[in-house]
Write a protein that holds these residues in place. Structure first.
Motif: not given
Length: 123
Positions: A72-78, A80-95
């Motif tokens: 279900g993490f498919l849309i968050i990286p879109y 979040c951005g292009h940073e590597p941390a945006c590609q991994k499920p995390s609370h930071w990426a969601l925020q």
């Protein structure tokens, strides 16, 4: 993208997204069945015949990784951005994704509510 770096202002971003569960189910079956233009499995499906024929419900009930919360993490990286941390499920990426939607998007609608979406407020 930092538009100011190029001497211009950022555009008014708009987007339509799908509800997470219907999107996950659709992606699950699309990987197996493709579409009417290209028959057969798509998107790099490389499971067994048993995996190919497993229903989404059975996938969830058996706790198969393909149907896990990470799916279900498919849309968050879109968003979040292009940073590597945006590609991994995390609370930071969601925020980060939430902040980007609030600060950078003029409008984000839900496809399943398309007919009730006030598209005039976007223009």
């Amino acid at each position: 993208m930092d538009f100011e770096m190029f001497g211009t202002s950022a555009p008014a971003w708009i987007n339509m997204v799908r509800e997470p569960l219907p999107r996950l189910v659709s992606r699950y079956y699309f990987k197996r069945n493709g579409d009417e233009f290209k028959k057969g499995p798509r998107m790099g499906f490389n499971g067994t015949e048993e995996d190919l024929n497993r229903s989404f419900d059975d996938c969830v009930l058996s706790n198969h990784p393909e149907c896990s919360v990470e799916g279900g993490f498919l849309i968050i990286p879109y968003f979040c951005g292009h940073e590597p941390a945006c590609q991994k499920p995390s609370h930071w990426a969601l925020q980060r994704a939430q902040r980007n939607v609030v600060e950078k998007f003029a409008f984000v609608g839900v496809l399943e509510d398309f007919n009730s979406t006030d598209r005039k407020s976007v223009v």
